[in-house]
Design an enzyme around this catalytic site. Structure first.
Site, short mmCIF file in Angstrom:
data_model
loop_
_atom_site.label_atom_id
_atom_site.label_comp_id
_atom_site.label_asym_id
_atom_site.label_seq_id
_atom_site.Cartn_x
_atom_site.Cartn_y
_atom_site.Cartn_z
N ASP A 33 0.84 -1.20 0.00
CA ASP A 33 0.00 0.00 0.00
C ASP A 33 0.88 1.25 0.00
OD1 ASP A 33 -2.12 -1.66 0.11
OD2 ASP A 33 -2.89 -0.96 2.05
N ASP A 37 0.82 4.22 -2.58
CA ASP A 37 0.59 5.61 -2.18
C ASP A 37 1.67 6.53 -2.74
OD1 ASP A 37 -1.62 4.83 -0.84
OD2 ASP A 37 -0.73 4.94 1.17
N LYS A 116 -23.21 -16.10 -6.24
CA LYS A 116 -24.16 -14.99 -6.17
C LYS A 116 -23.74 -14.11 -5.01
CE LYS A 116 -29.04 -13.92 -6.60
NZ LYS A 116 -29.11 -12.79 -5.70
N ARG A 137 -29.41 -0.05 -9.51
CA ARG A 137 -30.46 -0.78 -10.20
C ARG A 137 -31.82 -0.07 -10.06
NH1 ARG A 137 -34.22 -4.72 -8.88
NH2 ARG A 137 -34.73 -6.10 -10.62
N LYS A 289 -25.97 -20.09 -15.39
CA LYS A 289 -26.33 -19.42 -16.64
C LYS A 289 -26.04 -20.32 -17.83
CE LYS A 289 -25.04 -14.95 -14.76
NZ LYS A 289 -24.04 -13.90 -14.67
S1 IVH Z 1 -26.72 -12.07 -13.55
C1 IVH Z 1 -30.91 -10.90 -15.55
N1 IVH Z 1 -24.89 -12.96 -11.97
O1 IVH Z 1 -28.57 -10.98 -8.25
C2 IVH Z 1 -30.11 -10.84 -14.31
N2 IVH Z 1 -26.55 -11.54 -11.02
O2 IVH Z 1 -31.63 -11.43 -8.58
C3 IVH Z 1 -28.67 -10.79 -14.62
N3 IVH Z 1 -26.23 -11.09 -8.62
O3 IVH Z 1 -29.71 -7.98 -9.58
C4 IVH Z 1 -27.88 -10.83 -13.39
N4 IVH Z 1 -24.40 -12.26 -8.39
O4 IVH Z 1 -27.46 -7.94 -8.45
C5 IVH Z 1 -25.99 -12.21 -12.05
N5 IVH Z 1 -23.17 -13.82 -10.70
C6 IVH Z 1 -24.25 -13.06 -10.79
C7 IVH Z 1 -24.78 -12.38 -9.68
C8 IVH Z 1 -25.94 -11.63 -9.83
C9 IVH Z 1 -25.27 -11.50 -7.78
C10 IVH Z 1 -27.38 -10.24 -8.25
C11 IVH Z 1 -27.61 -9.10 -9.21
C12 IVH Z 1 -29.04 -9.20 -9.65
C13 IVH Z 1 -29.63 -10.16 -8.67
C14 IVH Z 1 -30.65 -11.00 -9.40
#
Ligand code: IVH
Length: 668
Positions: A33, A37, A116, A137, A289
């Site tokens: 750090d 700095d 998540k 958001r 996904k």
């Molecule tokens: S994808 C169409 N990926 O969860 C939604 N969301 O309930 C696309 N979140 O508002 C979001 N980790 O804030 C996505 N790896 C992740 C995520 C994530 C956290 C949050 C995000 C979103 C909410 C959805």
């Protein structure tokens, strides 16, 4: 060999950006750090000297103007949707079936699985590789413009590394680590403010600040997980998107990919037991996904959420239990915290039997009485909290604030406007225990082996009455305690010995002076040495950057009190050396590393005042000119020093030039 300023500025900007990326995007910093700095301070200084080379994308510009009033609404280019949630394996398998049924015959999905993260969603717009807007958001259609604050977040790239699309609206999660969250709460409590309930709230509160400088201090993190706009050849899979993010210098989500839902379900269990416990931040599940974007388009959306993704959440984060009692625990500063004792209940992998209530305002907010059944939540790996009363007890007992200290039976007071009740007895044994634990803790003197249990035994036996007594401990003393067999006693003594060379800033933090945390301790150690502190006046303290009148008073009161000043002197006598920390120009010191020589007469201030001004901005002063002198400030009737400066080619400023430099340095 010296570089042109233009080149040096460009290479410093590049270096700082790269170190930000290593720190936040890759989580593997390669410099300390302090070194960071130093780079930033050098960049500031060059920019102050060359305003023509100014750029809004410079990392020094992270903290710009304050948010004028509230946050302007921002309509998202495409709605920010949410994800369908499930806690249930059967639901996840049903989702997988639906996905496969809707794909053309013979096509199978690849699933990308990401944590998540429990933070808040944020959309960052980059135009021609520059950050032009950041929005929360909000309701999914319209968010709030938090650009000024997002720019203050080091984890948010201000510029992208080419190649990048001409326009990109990137979406991701703003969050905070447990450690940073605790640090903020510690400071909030010391300042008499309400602590945040969890890292998510803390991150949200920090992003929605009026003053971006506050946001900057909170060390928010960002990780990209999707995008709203990508105005060029788009990636064709989610994995390619993540790779492209990394190439552009953006922190992107960690991820794994799987070819079957069975493998995803296995990973869900593995993640929970092996990965999650080691994470530094809160995760409440996994996001699954479909990798291929053509397949995603084919699957499409419902009204609220995509069909190509689902959140698989970890269950059991809430549980209910009756409150058996409310006890009071006494902290290091004497603050008395109410703690609910509940019937032991299993929640998110641990058995919970006590839950902090933070303060009495929280008891009022919950309307809690002893005997009530409460809903307890443990989000991620954070300390549990009480969400609400779910059922009033039949025989309820009101919780009243303590009249006497639960540890020493001493008097209790509540400061005007403060939420906390305090024990006023400076020699309260509970305060002493917490004080010693803090003294030995990692960010302070870092004495491994001197934790809660050891402190407890040392205090109960009367072996340690204040921090200085730690340095008088002998092996025989330790061997008397159950905790210390032969080797352990030697180890602890070696640790204590080693702590004697900890730098002054750590000692200052260790002392636990009210309102003085790590950052203030660092700023103080920049300015004073161990001899200077006891002699400093309130004004002297207040001339340190970031030290306001309240903190200055607190410092002065500490060093001039028999207890505080005496402890400090005894620590030094015991061999605690308190060297000045090596280096370092705080990031906030724009003139760090510069040496000034004043000569001749100035009209607007005395020589001393001028010297104070540059010192307050991090510079040193000297009485003689050498090749190492950065600036000679020449007032009326300057003589030999001015001539020497001219021969050596040192920059000479007249009074007007000096005032301009001060203004630039302050304003930067
Ligand atoms: S994808 C169409 N990926 O969860 C939604 N969301 O309930 C696309 N979140 O508002 C979001 N980790 O804030 C996505 N790896 C992740 C995520 C994530 C956290 C949050 C995000 C979103 C909410 C959805």
């Amino acid at each position: 060999m010296s570089k042109k300023p233009q080149e040096e500025i460009a290479s410093l900007r590049e270096a700082v950006r790269e170190h930000d990326r290593r720190y936040y995007a890759l989580d593997s910093p390669t410099i300390s750090d302090a070194e960071y700095d130093r780079l930033l301070a050098r960049l500031r200084e060059l920019e102050a000297a060359h305003p023509e080379l100014d750029s809004p994308d410079s990392p020094t510009r992270r903290v710009g103007g304050a948010v004028a009033s509230g946050f302007a609404p921002v309509k998202h280019a495409a709605p920010m949707l949410s994800l369908d949630n499930s806690y249930d394996e059967a639901d996840i398998r049903a989702w997988d079936e639906r996905v496969r049924k809707n794909l053309p015959p013979g096509e199978t999905p690849v699933y990308v699985v990401e944590p998540k993260i429990d933070g808040l969603s944020c959309a960052l717009t980059y135009e021609d590789g520059r950050l032009t807007r950041a929005a929360t958001r909000g309701d999914g259609e319209t968010g709030e413009d938090v650009t000024a604050n997002a720019r203050a977040v080091r984890a948010v790239a201000l510029t992208l590394t080419a190649p990048f699309p001409p326009r990109l609206e990137l979406r991701g999660e703003i969050y905070m680590t447990f450690a940073d969250f605790e640090k903020v709460n510690e400071e909030e409590k010391l300042a008499g403010r309400e602590p945040f309930a969890n890292p998510r709230n803390c991150a949200a509160g920090s992003l929605r600040q009026k003053d971006p400088a506050v946001t900057a201090r909170r060390r928010l993190r960002f990780t990209a997980h999707s995008y709203g706009v990508w105005d060029a050849a788009e990636p064709s899979t989610h994995r390619e998107f993540l790779r492209r993010c990394a190439e552009m210098g953006l922190a992107a989500n960690s991820h794994e990919s799987f070819e079957s839902i069975d493998a995803v379900v296995d990973y869900f269990a593995r993640f929970k037991s092996r990965v999650m416990p080691a994470l530094a931040y809160a995760v409440d599940g996994l996001v699954i996904k479909v990798d291929d974007f053509a397949q995603q388009r084919r699957l499409g959306f419902t009204a609220r959420s995509p069909r190509w993704a689902v959140a698989y959440k970890y269950p059991g984060q809430q549980a209910s239990s009756p409150v058996l009692a409310v006890e009071f625990s006494v902290g290091r500063t004497g603050a008395i915290t109410p703690v609910a004792k509940v019937e032991p209940v299993f929640c998110a992998g641990v058995t919970i039997s006590s839950v902090t209530l933070h303060n009495f305002a929280e008891i009022e907010r919950l309307g809690l009485k002893v005997g009530d059944r409460v809903l307890i939540e443990r989000a991620g790996e954070v300390i549990p909290k009480i969400v609400k009363v779910v059922e009033k007890g039949r025989r309820r007992k009101t919780v009243s604030p303590p009249e006497r200290c639960p540890a020493c039976a001493g008097p209790v007071s509540r400061e005007e406007g403060m939420v906390a009740y305090r024990c006023d007895n400076p020699s309260c044994p509970a305060q002493l225990r917490r004080t010693l634990e803090h003294f030995a803790s990692r960010p302070a003197m870092d004495i491994v082996g001197l934790g809660e249990a050891a402190v407890d035994q040392l205090v109960s036996r009367g072996l340690v009455k204040d921090a200085a007594d730690i340095y008088a401990l002998k092996k025989e003393d330790l061997l008397e305690l159950e905790l210390f067999a032969d080797k352990k006693a030697d180890n602890l003594l070696a640790q204590i010995e080693a702590s004697k060379s900890k730098p002054l800033d750590r000692v200052l933090n260790a002392l636990g002076i009210r309102q003085v945390g790590e950052k203030t301790a660092e700023a103080l150690a920049e300015r004073f040495d161990a001899d200077g502190l006891p002699a400093a006046s309130v004004q002297d303290f207040q001339s340190v950057p970031d030290v306001g009148p309240v903190v200055a008073e607190s410092l002065h009161a500490f060093f001039s009190s028999a207890a505080g000043g005496g402890l400090f002197a005894r620590l030094r006598a015991a061999g605690v050396r308190m060297p000045r920390p090596e280096r370092r120009a705080a990031a906030g010191a724009p003139l760090a590393g510069k040496t000034f020589v004043f000569t001749g007469e100035l009209s607007a201030f005395t020589r001393e005042q001028a010297e104070e001004k540059v010192k307050a901005l991090g510079a040193k002063t000297s009485g003689s000119v050498s090749a190492k002198t950065s600036f000679v400030v020449a007032g009326a009737a300057a003589g030999s020093k001015l001539r020497k400066a001219q021969t050596l080619g040192v920059t000479v400023l007249d009074e007007k030039g000096f005032q301009e430099l001060l203004a630039r340095a302050r304003g930067s």
